[in-house]
Motif scaffolding. Sequence first.
Motif, PDB file in Angstrom:
ATOM      1  N   VAL A 249     -26.388 145.703  57.505  1.00  0.00           N
ATOM      2  CA  VAL A 249     -26.321 146.204  56.127  1.00  0.00           C
ATOM      3  C   VAL A 249     -27.654 145.951  55.442  1.00  0.00           C
ATOM      4  N   GLU A 250     -28.004 146.855  54.538  1.00  0.00           N
ATOM      5  CA  GLU A 250     -29.199 146.705  53.712  1.00  0.00           C
ATOM      6  C   GLU A 250     -28.760 146.386  52.292  1.00  0.00           C
ATOM      7  N   CYS A 251     -29.282 145.278  51.769  1.00  0.00           N
ATOM      8  CA  CYS A 251     -28.895 144.816  50.437  1.00  0.00           C
ATOM      9  C   CYS A 251     -30.151 144.481  49.636  1.00  0.00           C
ATOM     10  N   GLY A 252     -30.568 145.382  48.779  1.00  0.00           N
ATOM     11  CA  GLY A 252     -31.707 145.095  47.917  1.00  0.00           C
ATOM     12  C   GLY A 252     -32.961 144.721  48.670  1.00  0.00           C
ATOM     13  N   GLY A 253     -33.243 145.448  49.737  1.00  0.00           N
ATOM     14  CA  GLY A 253     -34.493 145.225  50.455  1.00  0.00           C
ATOM     15  C   GLY A 253     -34.434 144.191  51.558  1.00  0.00           C
ATOM     16  N   ASN A 286     -33.871 135.860  65.226  1.00  0.00           N
ATOM     17  CA  ASN A 286     -34.200 136.351  63.878  1.00  0.00           C
ATOM     18  C   ASN A 286     -33.028 137.138  63.293  1.00  0.00           C
ATOM     19  N   ILE A 287     -31.898 136.452  63.109  1.00  0.00           N
ATOM     20  CA  ILE A 287     -30.700 137.072  62.544  1.00  0.00           C
ATOM     21  C   ILE A 287     -30.382 136.401  61.215  1.00  0.00           C
ATOM     22  N   ASN A 288     -30.288 137.202  60.175  1.00  0.00           N
ATOM     23  CA  ASN A 288     -29.962 136.726  58.815  1.00  0.00           C
ATOM     24  C   ASN A 288     -30.942 135.666  58.329  1.00  0.00           C
ATOM     25  N   ARG A 289     -32.207 135.796  58.770  1.00  0.00           N
ATOM     26  CA  ARG A 289     -33.301 134.984  58.260  1.00  0.00           C
ATOM     27  C   ARG A 289     -34.155 135.875  57.374  1.00  0.00           C
ATOM     28  N   VAL A 290     -34.334 135.506  56.135  1.00  0.00           N
ATOM     29  CA  VAL A 290     -35.088 136.339  55.198  1.00  0.00           C
ATOM     30  C   VAL A 290     -36.157 135.496  54.522  1.00  0.00           C
ATOM     31  N   LYS A 291     -37.295 136.152  54.241  1.00  0.00           N
ATOM     32  CA  LYS A 291     -38.426 135.480  53.588  1.00  0.00           C
ATOM     33  C   LYS A 291     -38.393 135.794  52.100  1.00  0.00           C
ATOM     34  N   GLY A 292     -38.750 134.809  51.279  1.00  0.00           N
ATOM     35  CA  GLY A 292     -38.746 135.021  49.846  1.00  0.00           C
ATOM     36  C   GLY A 292     -39.722 134.093  49.139  1.00  0.00           C
ATOM     37  N   ILE A 293     -39.697 134.161  47.816  1.00  0.00           N
ATOM     38  CA  ILE A 293     -40.564 133.341  46.968  1.00  0.00           C
ATOM     39  C   ILE A 293     -39.681 132.425  46.119  1.00  0.00           C
ATOM     40  N   LEU A 294     -39.988 131.134  46.136  1.00  0.00           N
ATOM     41  CA  LEU A 294     -39.235 130.176  45.333  1.00  0.00           C
ATOM     42  C   LEU A 294     -39.605 130.363  43.866  1.00  0.00           C
ATOM     43  N   MET A 295     -38.634 130.761  43.039  1.00  0.00           N
ATOM     44  CA  MET A 295     -38.883 131.100  41.648  1.00  0.00           C
ATOM     45  C   MET A 295     -38.505 129.987  40.667  1.00  0.00           C
ATOM     46  N   ALA A 310     -35.731 137.282  47.155  1.00  0.00           N
ATOM     47  CA  ALA A 310     -35.782 137.835  48.514  1.00  0.00           C
ATOM     48  C   ALA A 310     -35.515 139.327  48.411  1.00  0.00           C
ATOM     49  N   GLY A 311     -36.544 140.139  48.692  1.00  0.00           N
ATOM     50  CA  GLY A 311     -36.406 141.561  48.416  1.00  0.00           C
ATOM     51  C   GLY A 311     -36.240 141.756  46.920  1.00  0.00           C
ATOM     52  N   GLU A 312     -35.136 142.403  46.525  1.00  0.00           N
ATOM     53  CA  GLU A 312     -34.835 142.582  45.108  1.00  0.00           C
ATOM     54  C   GLU A 312     -33.755 141.623  44.623  1.00  0.00           C
ATOM     55  N   ASN A 313     -33.379 140.661  45.460  1.00  0.00           N
ATOM     56  CA  ASN A 313     -32.257 139.772  45.177  1.00  0.00           C
ATOM     57  C   ASN A 313     -32.739 138.389  44.756  1.00  0.00           C
ATOM     58  N   TYR A 314     -32.125 137.847  43.724  1.00  0.00           N
ATOM     59  CA  TYR A 314     -32.334 136.460  43.355  1.00  0.00           C
ATOM     60  C   TYR A 314     -31.192 135.645  43.966  1.00  0.00           C
ATOM     61  N   LEU A 315     -31.504 134.900  45.028  1.00  0.00           N
ATOM     62  CA  LEU A 315     -30.499 134.141  45.755  1.00  0.00           C
ATOM     63  C   LEU A 315     -30.640 132.659  45.444  1.00  0.00           C
ATOM     64  N   ARG A 316     -29.495 132.004  45.252  1.00  0.00           N
ATOM     65  CA  ARG A 316     -29.480 130.559  44.979  1.00  0.00           C
ATOM     66  C   ARG A 316     -29.051 129.807  46.235  1.00  0.00           C
ATOM     67  N   ILE A 331     -42.732 125.784  43.594  1.00  0.00           N
ATOM     68  CA  ILE A 331     -42.431 127.026  42.873  1.00  0.00           C
ATOM     69  C   ILE A 331     -43.598 127.996  43.055  1.00  0.00           C
ATOM     70  N   GLY A 332     -43.289 129.228  43.389  1.00  0.00           N
ATOM     71  CA  GLY A 332     -44.295 130.236  43.681  1.00  0.00           C
ATOM     72  C   GLY A 332     -44.670 130.315  45.139  1.00  0.00           C
ATOM     73  N   GLY A 333     -44.170 129.349  45.928  1.00  0.00           N
ATOM     74  CA  GLY A 333     -44.497 129.330  47.347  1.00  0.00           C
ATOM     75  C   GLY A 333     -43.522 130.140  48.177  1.00  0.00           C
ATOM     76  N   GLU A 334     -43.948 130.450  49.402  1.00  0.00           N
ATOM     77  CA  GLU A 334     -43.113 131.224  50.322  1.00  0.00           C
ATOM     78  C   GLU A 334     -42.089 130.307  50.993  1.00  0.00           C
ATOM     79  N   VAL A 335     -40.854 130.779  51.080  1.00  0.00           N
ATOM     80  CA  VAL A 335     -39.789 130.018  51.745  1.00  0.00           C
ATOM     81  C   VAL A 335     -38.995 130.961  52.643  1.00  0.00           C
ATOM     82  N   TRP A 336     -38.207 130.347  53.537  1.00  0.00           N
ATOM     83  CA  TRP A 336     -37.317 131.102  54.409  1.00  0.00           C
ATOM     84  C   TRP A 336     -35.877 130.688  54.131  1.00  0.00           C
ATOM     85  N   LEU A 337     -34.995 131.664  54.205  1.00  0.00           N
ATOM     86  CA  LEU A 337     -33.573 131.422  54.019  1.00  0.00           C
ATOM     87  C   LEU A 337     -32.808 131.860  55.263  1.00  0.00           C
TER      88      LEU A 337
END
Length: 349
Positions: A249-253, A286-295, A310-316, A331-337
Motif C-alpha cells: 500500500v502507498e500512504c502519503g509517499g 527492507n520491509i516497512n522501514r521508512v526514512k524521515g526527519i525528526l520534527m 515520513a513522506g507526507e505523514n507525521y508519525l509518532r 531534531i532536524g536529523g534523519e531517522v529510520w522507522l
Amino acid sequence: MSSVELMNISTPYSLKNINLKVRDGELLVLLGPTGAGKTTMLNVIAGLENYSGSVLFDGVPIDGIPTGRRNVGYLFQDLNLFPHLNVFWNIAFGLKMQGLNKTEIQDKVDKMLHLLKIEPLRDRFPKNLSGGEKQRVALARALINLPCILLLDEPMSSLDYRTSKYLRTELRMLQKKLGITTVYVTHNLYEAEEMADRIAVIDKGRLEQIGSPEDVFFHPQETVSSFIGAPNILNCEYCRLLNPSLMEVECGGISLIIPNEGKQVRKLAILPEDIYISAAKPPGPNINRVKGILMKVDESTHTVCCTVLAGENYLRAELPKEIFKTMGLDIGGEVWLILNLRKLKVANK
C-alpha cells in the motif's frame, strides 16, 4: 442463549451508572486498565456483587435470583482448580453438587473433554498440567452446564504469547460454535481487537466507549485515547496485491507491506509504541522501514514521543526515556522507522 442488559448499574466503590447491552450470541470484550471496574461488572452479572440498578437476561430482570440459579459460567483469573481432584472430577464438581448420577456425570464430562480436546488429561492432577492445559480444564468446568452466559476474567493473562495466541483462536471458534453469549475481560488492546465482536472500554468505573474493534482503534474518544494511546492514522491512496496473503500500500509517499484479506484498504493505524525508531538504518530485510526527519520531541515522566515526518505523514513513535537518551537523536536529523507488520491495523471503509 441470552442477551444481557445492565441498566443504571452502580456499585459502592467501583461502577458508576453503567448502561450496556450484550447481544445474544455476541462476544463482547470489556477493555480497560487495572482497577477500572471490569471484574466488578462480571461479578454483577454473576450475582456476586451488591449493586443498584437492574440486570436483565433476555429482557427479564434477574436481580433477585441467586448466583447458582443464573445459569452463568465463570472462568476466574486465578482458575481455582482443586489441587486434590484430577481433571475429570474438577470438571465434574458442579455436576456432583447438583446430585447427578454417575452415568450422567460420565456422559457430560466425556463430551466436554472431547470438545476441549483434553481427553489425555483426564486422570492428571493440576500440579501436572501446563498453563494452557489448566486453562482448558477451567474452561471445560465453566462450560459443563452449558450456561446461557459465559464470563471470562483475563483468561490469558498468565500465559506466554504463543500459548495465549493459540488458545484465543480456539476459544473464539468454540464460542461461535456453541453460540454462547460471552463477556471477556482484558487490559490488552490487541487481544480485545482480535477477539471481540464489539469492545466496551471502561475506565474509573465509567463506560467510555462501545463499538466495533475498528471503531475503537481508528476513532477512540479522547478519554479512551488516554488509555489505549492515540494511534497513527495513515490514508492509503494505492493498493497492489503481491500474493494471496500480502499487499503493498502507498500512504502519503511511503510504501508498506500489510497482511491481505482481499479487500480494498482505506486506512492503516498503528500505535506510537509499536513503531521502532533509530538514527541508523536498521539491519534486516527492507520491509516497512521508512526514512524521515525528526520534527519534535515530547518528554513525559517515563517516555519520549518522537514526531517524524515520513513522506507526507507525521508519525509518532514512543519509547522509554532511558533508551532515548542513549540514541543521540537530534531534531532536524534523519531517522529510520520500522512499522511492525503484526501491529498494523487495517480499515476497509
